[in-house]
Design an enzyme around this catalytic site. Structure first.
Site, PDB file in Angstrom:
ATOM      1  N   ASN A  95       0.464  -1.167   0.255  1.00 53.62           N
ATOM      2  CA  ASN A  95       0.029  -0.178   0.188  1.00 53.62           C
ATOM      3  C   ASN A  95       1.058   1.525  -0.075  1.00 53.62           C
ATOM      4  O   ASN A  95       0.685   2.232   1.020  1.00 53.62           O
ATOM      5  CB  ASN A  95      -0.783  -0.657   0.674  1.00 53.62           C
ATOM      6  CG  ASN A  95       0.117   0.341   2.738  1.00 53.62           C
ATOM      7  OD1 ASN A  95       0.680  -0.703   2.530  1.00 53.62           O
ATOM      8  ND2 ASN A  95      -0.989   0.772   3.514  1.00 53.62           N
ATOM      9  N   ASP A 305       3.137  -5.371  12.023  1.00 55.19           N
ATOM     10  CA  ASP A 305       2.424  -4.416  11.115  1.00 55.19           C
ATOM     11  C   ASP A 305       3.145  -3.445  11.246  1.00 55.19           C
ATOM     12  O   ASP A 305       1.988  -1.802  11.606  1.00 55.19           O
ATOM     13  CB  ASP A 305       0.556  -4.453  11.837  1.00 55.19           C
ATOM     14  CG  ASP A 305       0.092  -3.503  10.850  1.00 55.19           C
ATOM     15  OD1 ASP A 305      -1.677  -4.117  11.226  1.00 55.19           O
ATOM     16  OD2 ASP A 305       0.284  -3.234   9.559  1.00 55.19           O
ATOM     17  N   PRO A 322      -5.609   4.814  10.747  1.00 55.80           N
ATOM     18  CA  PRO A 322      -5.302   3.887  11.483  1.00 55.80           C
ATOM     19  C   PRO A 322      -3.178   3.047  11.770  1.00 55.80           C
ATOM     20  O   PRO A 322      -3.003   3.040  10.474  1.00 55.80           O
ATOM     21  CB  PRO A 322      -5.917   2.460  11.010  1.00 55.80           C
ATOM     22  CG  PRO A 322      -5.610   3.428   9.241  1.00 55.80           C
ATOM     23  CD  PRO A 322      -5.717   4.448   9.658  1.00 55.80           C
TER      24      PRO A 322
HETATM   25  N1  LIG Z   1      -2.630  -1.548  10.194  1.00 62.80           N
HETATM   26  C1  LIG Z   1      -3.163  -0.372   9.891  1.00 62.80           C
HETATM   27  O1  LIG Z   1      -3.793   0.361  11.058  1.00 62.80           O
HETATM   28  N2  LIG Z   1      -2.744   0.456   8.924  1.00 62.80           N
HETATM   29  C2  LIG Z   1      -1.751  -0.247   7.213  1.00 62.80           C
HETATM   30  C3  LIG Z   1      -2.735  -0.882   6.607  1.00 62.80           C
HETATM   31  C4  LIG Z   1      -3.098  -2.436   7.034  1.00 62.80           C
HETATM   32  O2  LIG Z   1      -2.235  -3.145   7.529  1.00 62.80           O
HETATM   33  O3  LIG Z   1      -4.021  -2.106   7.522  1.00 62.80           O
HETATM   34  C5  LIG Z   1      -1.181   1.336   7.459  1.00 62.80           C
HETATM   35  O4  LIG Z   1      -0.846   1.024   6.009  1.00 62.80           O
HETATM   36  O5  LIG Z   1      -1.350   1.946   8.110  1.00 62.80           O
HETATM   37 ZN   LIG Z   2      -3.818  -4.735   7.116  1.00 60.79          ZN
END
Ligand SMILES: NC(=O)N[C@@H](CC(=O)O)C(=O)O
Ligand SMILES: [Zn+2]
Length: 423
Positions: A95, A305, A322
């Site tokens: 992304n 993440d 987020p």
């Molecule tokens: N986890 C999140 O809250 N954010 C992730 C996107 C994702 O992993 O869904 C991001 O790219 O910021």
């Molecule tokens: Zn994700």
């Protein structure tokens, strides 16, 4: 490169059923010898007494924001966070802007990471063009460009026909599919459906959003025999669904973000948007179910993440982006699970290194002849994540300014020291 002789550390590697105090010699990038009272006059001696030496960590879910959003992280700053956290291999999510949906962008990421020369960065290619969820990308071209997995992470792949096709195609190519399991229609809100969302009057993201897609993807994996990796599990029922399908031998793996093992939804009342993440922090019953999954091997790996966002993107809860950074805090958080008696050190190394490495088919292990990908850490050293110690361009974590217990002393990638802690 001078040979390295690490003396007297506690060597832990569940893949070799190893947990003993000893010496380890590294030469020409590989593990040359493991044993007691090793003496090699021409080697650089590292005092490992009181420290733990294990295979270096592998993170199958990080966001490096490069290309396109390098104001909040880039491949260099992200690599520095990774090796400081004990990771020498990470899978970066697509992304970015542009998305990693073409060989060119995948190749850029790989080349840039090589130039930085700290951590192996393996791109996950996008499942669909532009991550729009409408048309599958060219999996063959992405694999040839070095992609190790396919996901639209940040967004779910909602079209079940496309997901079924993707699982079949990926299987033929020896790739695996990851999915961000939150059904769009049920996850329009911002935080968990619960008392905090009602208290603050903020639209919610129900656990059903996750449960529905986890169930669908497990069913599709069961029928197609295509490998699915469920990303950042957060809900009780999704753990139970995966347990059920794993018992039916569906080729399913899954990960948990350490934050979901420690923080409930009320963390939002303390840390505000720094605790906003998709899927959202939930409740004690979800935490207990995730911990059960960690213990009984339903959950295969810890994945951070690592999701950097700039301060200006972490204002009001509803409008905040987020995600939380996590590469430098994964080890102290995982050690807290050991301190609480939930898992032992061998299981911790399985979750942070051995299992994610197996998922990717990368080598990890303390055995003579293996590439020396190792991390030496002090499980008892206390430190604070702050301006001085943070290596990310971003600071979005509820652990900012908190005292953490457990710190990396040295990280070794293919026999080369890529991180040494200042302290
Ligand atoms: N986890 C999140 O809250 N954010 C992730 C996107 C994702 O992993 O869904 C991001 O790219 O910021
Ligand atoms: Zn994700």
């Amino acid at each position: 490169m001078k040979p390295l002789l690490i003396k007297g550390s506690r060597l832990i590697d569940p893949s070799q059923d190893l947990d003993t105090v000893g010496d380890l010699l590294i030469e020409d990038g590989k593990i040359k010898a493991v044993g007691n009272n090793l003496n090699f006059p021409y080697a650089e001696i590292i005092d490992g007494r009181g420290l733990i030496l294990c295979p270096s960590f592998v993170d199958v879910h990080v966001h490096l924001r490069d290309p396109g959003q390098t104001y909040k992280e880039d491949i260099e700053s992200g690599s520095k966070c990774a090796v400081a956290g004990g990771f020498t291999t990470v899978v970066c999510m697509p992304n970015t802007q542009p998305a990693i949906d073409s060989p060119e962008v995948a190749q850029y990421v790989i080349q840039r990471a090589r130039e930085v020369g700290l951590c192996e960065v393996l791109p996950a290619g996008a499942l669909t063009k532009g991550r729009q969820g409408k048309e599958l990308t060219d999996f063959f071209a992405l694999k040839n460009a070095g992609c190790v997995a396919l996901t639209d992470d940040g967004s779910p792949l909602m079209d079940s026909r496309l997901m079924e096709k993707a699982l079949r195609l990926a299987r033929q190519l020896g790739l695996f599919v990851m999915n961000h399991c939150e059904d769009d229609g049920l996850a329009r809100g911002h935080i968990n459906e619960g008392y905090v969302s009602s208290l603050l009057g903020i639209a919610h993201r129900s656990p059903s959003a996750e449960d529905v897609l986890v169930a669908r993807d497990c069913i599709l994996s069961y029928h197609t025999k295509g490998r699915i990796h469920i990303q950042h599990l957060s809900s009780k029922l999704s753990v139970e669904i995966i347990r059920f399908f794993k018992e039916k031998s569906a080729p399913i793996s899954c990960e948990v973000n350490p934050y979901h093992l420690f923080f409930e939804e009320d963390e939002l009342l303390k840390s505000g948007a720094n605790a906003k993440v998709n899927p959202p922090l939930r409740r004690e019953e979800d935490i207990q179910a995730l911990l059960e999954g960690i213990k009984d091997r339903t959950i295969d790996c810890i994945a951070t993440d690592h999701a950097p966002h700039a301060k200006k993107e972490k204002g009001l809860l509803e409008s905040a982006m987020p995600g939380m950074i996590g590469l430098q805090t994964a080890l102290p958080m995982a050690l807290e699970l050991v301190r609480r008696g939930i898992i032992d050190l061998k299981r911790m190394v399985e979750l942070l290194s051995i299992n994610p490495a197996k998922l990717l088919g990368v080598e990890r292990g303390i055995k003579v002849g293996a590439l020396a990908n190792l991390v030496l850490f002090n499980p008892d050293q206390e430190w604070v994540l702050n301006e001085e110690t943070n290596l990310s361009k971003s600071q979005n974590t509820p652990l900012w300014g908190k005292t953490l217990k457990g710190r990396v002393v040295m990280t070794i990638k293919d026999g080369k020291i890529v991180y040494k802690s200042g302290a």
